[in-house]
Write an enzyme that holds these catalytic residues in place. Sequence first.
Site, PDB file in Angstrom:
ATOM      1  N   THR A 197      -8.828   6.218  -1.734  1.00 24.37           N
ATOM      2  CA  THR A 197     -10.145   5.609  -1.919  1.00 24.37           C
ATOM      3  C   THR A 197     -11.230   6.646  -1.638  1.00 24.37           C
ATOM      4  O   THR A 197     -12.371   6.488  -2.089  1.00 24.37           O
ATOM      5  CB  THR A 197     -10.327   4.401  -0.980  1.00 24.37           C
ATOM      6  OG1 THR A 197      -9.831   4.754   0.312  1.00 24.37           O
ATOM      7  CG2 THR A 197      -9.602   3.188  -1.500  1.00 24.37           C
TER       8      THR A 197
ATOM      9  N   LYS B  60     -15.140   7.402  -3.243  1.00 22.82           N
ATOM     10  CA  LYS B  60     -16.374   7.589  -2.456  1.00 22.82           C
ATOM     11  C   LYS B  60     -17.031   8.921  -2.813  1.00 22.82           C
ATOM     12  O   LYS B  60     -18.261   9.028  -2.853  1.00 22.82           O
ATOM     13  CB  LYS B  60     -16.044   7.545  -0.956  1.00 22.82           C
ATOM     14  CG  LYS B  60     -15.534   6.174  -0.521  1.00 22.82           C
ATOM     15  CD  LYS B  60     -14.833   6.205   0.835  1.00 22.82           C
ATOM     16  CE  LYS B  60     -13.974   4.958   1.011  1.00 22.82           C
ATOM     17  NZ  LYS B  60     -12.967   5.070   2.074  1.00 22.82           N
TER      18      LYS B  60
ATOM     19  N   LYS C 215      -8.882  13.305   5.270  1.00 20.49           N
ATOM     20  CA  LYS C 215      -8.008  12.133   5.200  1.00 20.49           C
ATOM     21  C   LYS C 215      -6.981  12.272   6.318  1.00 20.49           C
ATOM     22  O   LYS C 215      -6.962  13.296   7.004  1.00 20.49           O
ATOM     23  CB  LYS C 215      -7.308  12.024   3.833  1.00 20.49           C
ATOM     24  CG  LYS C 215      -6.715  13.333   3.320  1.00 20.49           C
ATOM     25  CD  LYS C 215      -6.214  13.187   1.891  1.00 20.49           C
ATOM     26  CE  LYS C 215      -7.287  13.258   0.830  1.00 20.49           C
ATOM     27  NZ  LYS C 215      -7.596  12.024   0.177  1.00 20.49           N
ATOM     28  N   ARG C 216      -6.125  11.244   6.489  1.00 17.33           N
ATOM     29  CA  ARG C 216      -5.068  11.385   7.495  1.00 17.33           C
ATOM     30  C   ARG C 216      -4.282  12.666   7.226  1.00 17.33           C
ATOM     31  O   ARG C 216      -4.104  13.049   6.070  1.00 17.33           O
ATOM     32  CB  ARG C 216      -4.092  10.197   7.385  1.00 17.33           C
ATOM     33  CG  ARG C 216      -4.592   8.905   7.944  1.00 17.33           C
ATOM     34  CD  ARG C 216      -3.508   7.824   7.883  1.00 17.33           C
ATOM     35  NE  ARG C 216      -3.246   7.360   6.542  1.00 17.33           N
ATOM     36  CZ  ARG C 216      -2.041   7.216   5.992  1.00 17.33           C
ATOM     37  NH1 ARG C 216      -0.955   7.527   6.691  1.00 17.33           N
ATOM     38  NH2 ARG C 216      -1.876   6.768   4.769  1.00 17.33           N
TER      39      ARG C 216
ATOM     40  N   HIS D  10       0.808  -1.231   0.000  1.00 16.87           N
ATOM     41  CA  HIS D  10       0.000   0.000   0.000  1.00 16.87           C
ATOM     42  C   HIS D  10       0.834   1.270   0.000  1.00 16.87           C
ATOM     43  O   HIS D  10       0.273   2.349   0.145  1.00 16.87           O
ATOM     44  CB  HIS D  10      -0.914   0.051   1.229  1.00 16.87           C
ATOM     45  CG  HIS D  10      -1.971  -0.993   1.242  1.00 16.87           C
ATOM     46  ND1 HIS D  10      -3.228  -0.803   0.713  1.00 16.87           N
ATOM     47  CD2 HIS D  10      -1.960  -2.249   1.707  1.00 16.87           C
ATOM     48  CE1 HIS D  10      -3.945  -1.899   0.866  1.00 16.87           C
ATOM     49  NE2 HIS D  10      -3.191  -2.797   1.465  1.00 16.87           N
TER      50      HIS D  10
ATOM     51  N   LYS E 142       0.017  14.351   1.767  1.00 14.07           N
ATOM     52  CA  LYS E 142      -1.382  14.582   1.375  1.00 14.07           C
ATOM     53  C   LYS E 142      -1.662  16.081   1.196  1.00 14.07           C
ATOM     54  O   LYS E 142      -2.689  16.474   0.691  1.00 14.07           O
ATOM     55  CB  LYS E 142      -2.322  13.950   2.389  1.00 14.07           C
ATOM     56  CG  LYS E 142      -2.198  12.410   2.378  1.00 14.07           C
ATOM     57  CD  LYS E 142      -3.182  11.743   3.291  1.00 14.07           C
ATOM     58  CE  LYS E 142      -2.984  10.248   3.397  1.00 14.07           C
ATOM     59  NZ  LYS E 142      -3.734   9.463   2.400  1.00 14.07           N
TER      60      LYS E 142
HETATM   61  C1  F58 Z   1      -3.306   3.667   2.267  1.00 13.91           C
HETATM   62  N1  F58 Z   1      -2.358   3.340   3.279  1.00 13.91           N
HETATM   63  C2  F58 Z   1      -2.660   4.443   1.132  1.00 13.91           C
HETATM   64  N2  F58 Z   1      -1.606   3.278   5.430  1.00 13.91           N
HETATM   65  O1  F58 Z   1      -2.039   5.598   1.659  1.00 13.91           O
HETATM   66  C3  F58 Z   1      -3.726   4.842   0.139  1.00 13.91           C
HETATM   67  O2  F58 Z   1      -3.156   5.467  -0.973  1.00 13.91           O
HETATM   68  C4  F58 Z   1      -4.475   3.600  -0.327  1.00 13.91           C
HETATM   69  O3  F58 Z   1      -5.577   3.977  -1.094  1.00 13.91           O
HETATM   70  C5  F58 Z   1      -4.967   2.821   0.874  1.00 13.91           C
HETATM   71  O4  F58 Z   1      -3.898   2.490   1.743  1.00 13.91           O
HETATM   72  C6  F58 Z   1      -5.630   1.534   0.459  1.00 13.91           C
HETATM   73  O5  F58 Z   1      -4.848   0.852  -0.456  1.00 13.91           O
HETATM   74  C7  F58 Z   1      -2.650   3.493   4.570  1.00 13.91           C
HETATM   75  O6  F58 Z   1      -3.767   3.796   4.951  1.00 13.91           O
HETATM   76  C8  F58 Z   1      -1.614   3.532   6.743  1.00 13.91           C
HETATM   77  O7  F58 Z   1      -2.580   3.969   7.328  1.00 13.91           O
HETATM   78  C9  F58 Z   1      -0.336   3.264   7.472  1.00 13.91           C
HETATM   79  C10 F58 Z   1      -0.489   1.999   8.237  1.00 13.91           C
HETATM   80  C11 F58 Z   1       0.748   1.724   9.077  1.00 13.91           C
HETATM   81  C12 F58 Z   1       1.104   2.869   9.956  1.00 13.91           C
HETATM   82  C13 F58 Z   1       1.246   4.122   9.162  1.00 13.91           C
HETATM   83  C14 F58 Z   1       0.009   4.424   8.363  1.00 13.91           C
END
Ligand code: F58
Length: 841
Positions: free
Chosen positions: A648, A652, A540-541, A352, A546
């Site tokens: 994503t 949405k 988003k985060r 990811h 971002k």
């Molecule tokens: C997200 N990753 C990607 N990681 O940033 C996003 O582009 C993608 O659409 C999504 O996955 C699904 O494929 C993501 O959310 C995290 O939250 C990390 C997890 C581990 C700790 C740091 C944040």
Amino acid sequence: MNIDKEEFQRQYLDKVAKLHGKPLEETSDGERYQALSSLIRDYIGQRWLLSRRRQRQGKQVYYLSIEFLLGRLTDMYLINLGLRDTVAAAFFDLGVDLAAILESEEDPGLGNGGLGRLAACYLDSMAAESLPGHGCGLRYRYGFFEQDFVNGRQIEVPDDWLKTGFIYEFRRSDEAVEIRFGGTVTPELNGKLRYRHENYESVLAVPYDVPVVGHLNDTVNTLRLWSAEPHRTDFVCSATNRNDCLKTIEYKNDVEAITSVLYPDDSTRDGRVLRLKQHYFLTSASLQAILADLARRDIPLTRLSDHVAVHINDTHPALAVPELMRLLIDEHGMGWDEAWSLTVATISYTNHTIMPEALETWPVDLFQALLPRIFVIVNEINERFCRELWQRYPGDWDHIRAMAVIADGTIRMAHLAIAGSHSVNGVAQLHTRILKERVMSDFHQFYPDKFNNKTNGVTHRRFLIKANPQLAALLGETVGEQWVQYPCDLLGLLPHAADPAFQDKLAAIRRWHKSKLAAQILDATGVRIDPDSIFDTHVKRIHGYKRQTLNAFHIMHLYNRLKADPGMDLTPRTFIFGGKAAPAYRLAKLTIRFINALADKINRDKTINDKIKVVFLENYNVSLLEKLLPATDVSEQIPTASREACGTGNMKFIMNGSVIIGTLDGGNIEIRNAVGEDNIITFGLTADEVLNIYERGGYNPWDIYCGDERVKTVLDQLVNGFLPGGPDEYRPIFDSFLHHGDHFLVLKDFAAYVDAQKELERRYRDRRHWLSMSVRNIAHSGKFSGDRTFTEYAVDIWRLRPEAPVRCYCSADEDFARAEGGCTLSRRPALQATLSNATYN
Ligand code: F58
């Protein structure tokens, strides 16, 4: 489910009486919610049992993920059971506000971001597709955290999501398994090489199962969440032996810490150990249960990969590779080679992120101390893998070191996941290309067939039918109710894109949601926003890549223009932010403070005639997103190109008719290809341009600061007292751009972003044109349904023979045509006819 309104009312009132012992009129919303959820639990129980029985023989998929960002479940259960209308009507008759009852439900705090929400979307899609696919995760006692703002600063409050219990979980103590940490392993040669593991700490993993109900079908899958509990046999606490007692308490606390919180602070060694414990706990417990189920089904282990697919969502569960090896070898007496080929054939991995700092590694010493037997196995995997590499690249040590699983005292989890699985997928075409050509090019050359793309998809059941029932109904009236099963049928909206009557209905729905949201925002923040302004949402985060700062700088720039020319012709705009910053990510937290300060300054300024308003909503979560989606005109998707694997939120928002302003990154590119360039506003550097800057340099943010007056003004305002909070408060942000190189190229993209925003406003002013863009976004959103993605996973990666034939998903694009499973528009002749007879203007 077949139950009429009167019967439901009878059962509900009966439940209220049994649970609360008082009449409905005297119950609170919370008590009413309890009764409703308890009734739903009863309905699901029986179906679950039958579904398990039916699914026993087929191949099972297990989706291992450290996060499942579920969102509230009750309304989704009602929709999937086909009960939503009946229940709404029944409550209406009883004079009870269903919406208020549903608001009493806590969002399960089991996730944080896109990765966790994707896992939840796929659970929903698997059940909707009648695929026997189950989730395996952790039952965190406390979620990520609840975000409060105090003087604009993020404060992290424990997310006590379980405080009133979680009605939809079923504890299965009889299926608990043992997990071992630490201790020593000693090799023993007794005909075969064996390892004796002693002096370890034993922890009990207790499963809590949550039913995952398929949409209007008989399938109920399982999300199994593991909870860490002390082992009873180790529980020694007598009044006469105080030391034992203290040790027991310490042990109990250590054990319970394993599943106490999602993403514990990893800035200390103890924190890192805890995270690794979580990862092993999740994978070992899940695999033990999977093998036990195989045995119950009388399937020999040698047929494992024919009956089971284990999918790892990012590298957090990558320990599945050595753990499955351990179980097959140590517990079931298999030889290495057979165990290895079964492991590789069973496991598949989704990546990811390409961000180097997010690719997980573990120091060898920490890993070896916590998981001594697993370390021996990883070491062996590494040695064998390096030998293979040596055969291919004899003498090329640099190449071998770059690809090794263990190097320079660290274990690289992505390398372990690639070596130990048969499929590695990225989550958007661009992301997969970057993986293949850059970040993992060595691996792609070595294992060309393992790599593939699966562009993310999201569930329209939650994000459209649940979030925007009025729009869902309008879509049904317009293209036929079948769009719910075949989201590609939304293409049937294209002939209506320019139809004023249809546009007006769409606009009326959005206007209704905007005014509802405005009321909620007034209530939550005290800020009054105009429902007729453009609602521009960035949720988003909070993360550098971002680029919430890019949005904020544009807002500052607009404000500066307004101050200089109060009569400026500007369409009123409301900028809405939401998102959490990781507790240890200081710059992200400061970004929140900065945007809150900016909001404060702008919202209080009476001289700009309310032309712009800024709100940062607290505690962004799935439920808040569901409120924002139907009310949003413009969705901000503006990451530094190449950094966002897919995104994503973009999907949405378009299914609710928002128009994206975005960079050419991740899923945005595929959305642009689907909706057409005219229906999305894109700007900025391309991924290749960004990657070239990262590789070769050549960008100096000072050039932009000195060359673009707008940028200089905005940056200076960070440190000249313009914002409430004092001139030094935001200096680290200023420094990150000018003294630390503007890593995410915000200044570099600023001019292009400002132009794109102007273009956006120009298009918005032509109401008919804007609405036609909106319709076209909805029309093309079917392609981004998680059901489509899941079909691709099921066919290409898991080689699953589903219970029911995989539904086909149409697309005007031939690239969705697949040998099996998927289909093109030609399979939906009625729709094809509508489209070819239509003129689009
Ligand atoms: C997200 N990753 C990607 N990681 O940033 C996003 O582009 C993608 O659409 C999504 O996955 C699904 O494929 C993501 O959310 C995290 O939250 C990390 C997890 C581990 C700790 C740091 C944040």
